[in-house]
Scaffold this active site. Structure first.
Site, PDB file in Angstrom:
ATOM      1  CE1 TYR A 308      54.444 -25.981  13.418  1.00  0.00           C
ATOM      2  CE2 TYR A 308      55.222 -24.302  12.438  1.00  0.00           C
ATOM      3  CZ  TYR A 308      54.059 -25.502  12.661  1.00  0.00           C
ATOM      4  OH  TYR A 308      52.576 -24.514  11.644  1.00  0.00           O
ATOM      5  CE1 TYR A 359      53.678 -26.834   8.624  1.00  0.00           C
ATOM      6  CE2 TYR A 359      52.110 -27.144   6.882  1.00  0.00           C
ATOM      7  CZ  TYR A 359      52.731 -26.517   7.774  1.00  0.00           C
ATOM      8  OH  TYR A 359      52.177 -25.230   8.810  1.00  0.00           O
TER       9      TYR A 359
END
Lengths: 407, 152
Positions: A308, A359
């Site tokens: 992430y 994202y």
């Protein structure tokens, strides 16, 4: 009792990825439904098979989606708490639901449209809400002023970037990590995105461009920040036994843990009261330990890492916390070329990550892990059999999962 | 609120919350702030300090507490220099420094304060720099705590 290899990801669906706001006239609901239908079709299933939702960060309302798509019966509807940190933890919750017999076919998804809102509360009007958010509320929207929120309301720390900058700054202070190291994360990730038709940023990024970029808030410059995107990604999980009869090669969930140090808590966005050991980390260390134990694996078993990457320094700290290098040595580790696709010891974010592809709060990483395990990734890691995928850091929980090929 | 930040001073984030919304647990902090004193909630059973004030001691789970006066000094634990204004009307206060301060007289973690650090050079400020608290008396209820370098 363990969920190890008991459930598998059998379908993936995704809308196109858009720059922030450009998904209009689609909506979060329409994109969620599209992604779910595509994921079911990918698996060779239909809406009649879907009976569970295991979501995170309030990605959708299962009641609304279930009604919209005509799901015959919902037997499982849960969410991991807090934000994007729970992302791959939701896969573990799905596996638990399936293994316990409480659901058979579970979707995990994110749908995101930043038309009238921006994550992190950095939009006009969102700022005060962020600064004064009440106890237990999301950093993505305020809901009143609690007596404790008054202690941070006037301090100017307004966005997730302001929080992560402090973690990055302390890592630099303690371990000598440099901006050149953050740059290597950004540049190697961009290199991976260049060949991706789905990526939003595909022009090469040079070290000069990195250092000439404007500083948003030290030590983070423009390129250290994730992009802001719209889109939806959904994955379908079912039992491994059933998965072997479906359309795609199953991708087994060997472990998917969520949690973290209890004192991490909401600290990231509000109080910063963790002991030094956790403050200067990605927050993933306890989860990583449990995840490896649950899967019976070690860092050396991992062939590709989808970490992430909302902020580039957090990739470096996850490399440490997931055991690819010693604590404090993540900067030198990336500088040595270890995360490069094709040449590095542990290729990271082969899809271009949040920094360069899109994202969608973690789900693009899950999609890439599945493609890597199927052997269909654009930047395929040769012979890859195990993928690490992570969610967060954000407020607790953060999460980590080990997915593997069914061999 | 947005668009009404008053006259801004470079390096100083404006007060945007004018009412501390205090309850009986937090009121002593704001009362002391009016008098330019920093007090911190301390567990009356194990002595652990905590900030901001809260119902339970994270160390021993006691609900007993007292307020203890601190020297009001500390060290910068970490910080960021905010150069990009998150609202157009905040341009004039950027860049400003905001960060986390560990307070002298406490155990550190658990009692840190997240504050705007004023009167510093954003290009030379560093972790470990010694700072002291200063209160801006905004109105009868709100005294905004900030930190500044300890004058040599």
């Amino acid at each position: 009792m363990s969920i190890k290899d008991r459930a598998a990801i059998v379908g993936v669906g995704a809308t196109p990825y858009y720059k922030r706001g450009q998904s209009y006239p689609e909506t979060e609901l329409s994109m969620a439904c599209s992604a779910i239908l595509m994921a079911l079709a990918d698996a060779g299933l239909t809406i009649k098979d879907l009976d569970g939702f295991s979501i995170y960060s309030n990605s959708c309302d299962p009641a609304t989606v279930g009604a919209e798509l005509g799901v015959p019966e919902v037997r499982w509807a849960t969410t991991t708490t807090s934000g994007g940190g729970g992302c791959v933890g939701a896969l573990g919750v799905a596996a638990a639901a399936i293994d316990s017999g409480m659901a058979t076919t579970v979707v995990t998804l994110m749908t995101l449209q930043q038309l009238n809102k921006r994550l992190g509360g950095s939009a006009v009007g969102g700022m005060l809400g962020y600064a004064t958010m009440s106890e237990g509320s999301s950093p993505y929207g305020g809901s009143g002023v609690s007596p404790s929120a008054a202690f941070t309301a006037n301090n100017g720390l307004l966005s997730p970037g302001h929080s992560f900058a402090q973690i990055a700054g302390r890592h630099m202070h303690l371990y000598g990590t440099k901006r050149e190291h953050f740059a290597e994360v950004c540049i190697s990730t961009r290199d991976n995105a260049i060949k991706r038709p789905t990526a939003l940023r595909t022009e090469p990024l040079t070290l000069d461009e990195y250092f000439n970029a404007r500083m948003i808030n030290d030590p983070l410059c423009l390129f250290d920040y994730t992009m802001e995107s719209d889109g939806a990604v959904a994955v379908i999980t079912t039992s491994t036994e059933r998965a072997r009869d479906l359309k795609q090669p199953p991708v087994l969930i060997s472990a998917a843990n969520h949690g973290g140090d209890g004192r991490w808590g909401p600290a990231l966005f509000k109080y910063f009261q963790s002991p030094d050991e956790y403050f200067t980390s990605s927050g993933h260390r306890p989860v990583a330990k449990r995840m490896y134990e649950a899967a019976g694996m070690r860092p050396s078993d991992v062939d590709v890492a989808l970490l992430y990457d909302h902020f580039s320094p957090m990739v470096i700290m996850q490399l440490e916390d997931y055991g690819f290098c010693p604590i404090g040595e993540g900067g030198a580790f990336v500088a040595d070329g270890n995360i490069r696709y094709g040449t590095g010891s542990i290729p990271v974010n082969t899809h271009g990550g949040n920094l360069s592809e899109a994202y969608i709060i973690g789900m693009t990483h899950v999609r890439e892990a599945v493609e890597q395990m199927r052997g269909t990734a654009v930047n395929q890691v040769a012979g890859a059999e195990v993928a690490l995928v992570t969610g967060g850091p954000a407020g607790l929980p953060v999460s980590g999962a080990l997915l593997r090929k069914d061999v | 609120m947005a668009g009404d930040f008053g006259t801004l001073k470079k390096g100083q984030f404006p007060t945007i919350l004018f009412d501390p919304h205090a309850d009986p647990t937090t009121q002593p902090f704001w009362d002391a702030a009016k008098e330019d004193r920093l007090v911190c909630q301390q567990c009356s059973d194990c002595g652990t300090f905590r900030m901001p004030p809260s119902p339970f001691c994270f160390n021993c789970q006691s609900r007993g507490y007292q307020y203890t006066e601190l020297p009001g000094t500390g060290a910068i634990y970490s910080f960021t220099v905010v150069r990009h204004p998150l609202h157009p009307d905040l341009i004039d206060c950027c860049p400003y420094v905001a960060g986390t301060v560990e307070l002298d007289g406490t155990q550190g973690a658990g009692a840190r304060m997240l504050v705007n650090i004023i009167d510093v050079d954003p290009d030379t400020v560093k972790i470990g720099d010694r700072v002291e608290i200063v209160f801006e008396h905004v109105n009868d209820e709100m005294s905004t705590p900030r930190f500044r370098p300890i004058s040599k």
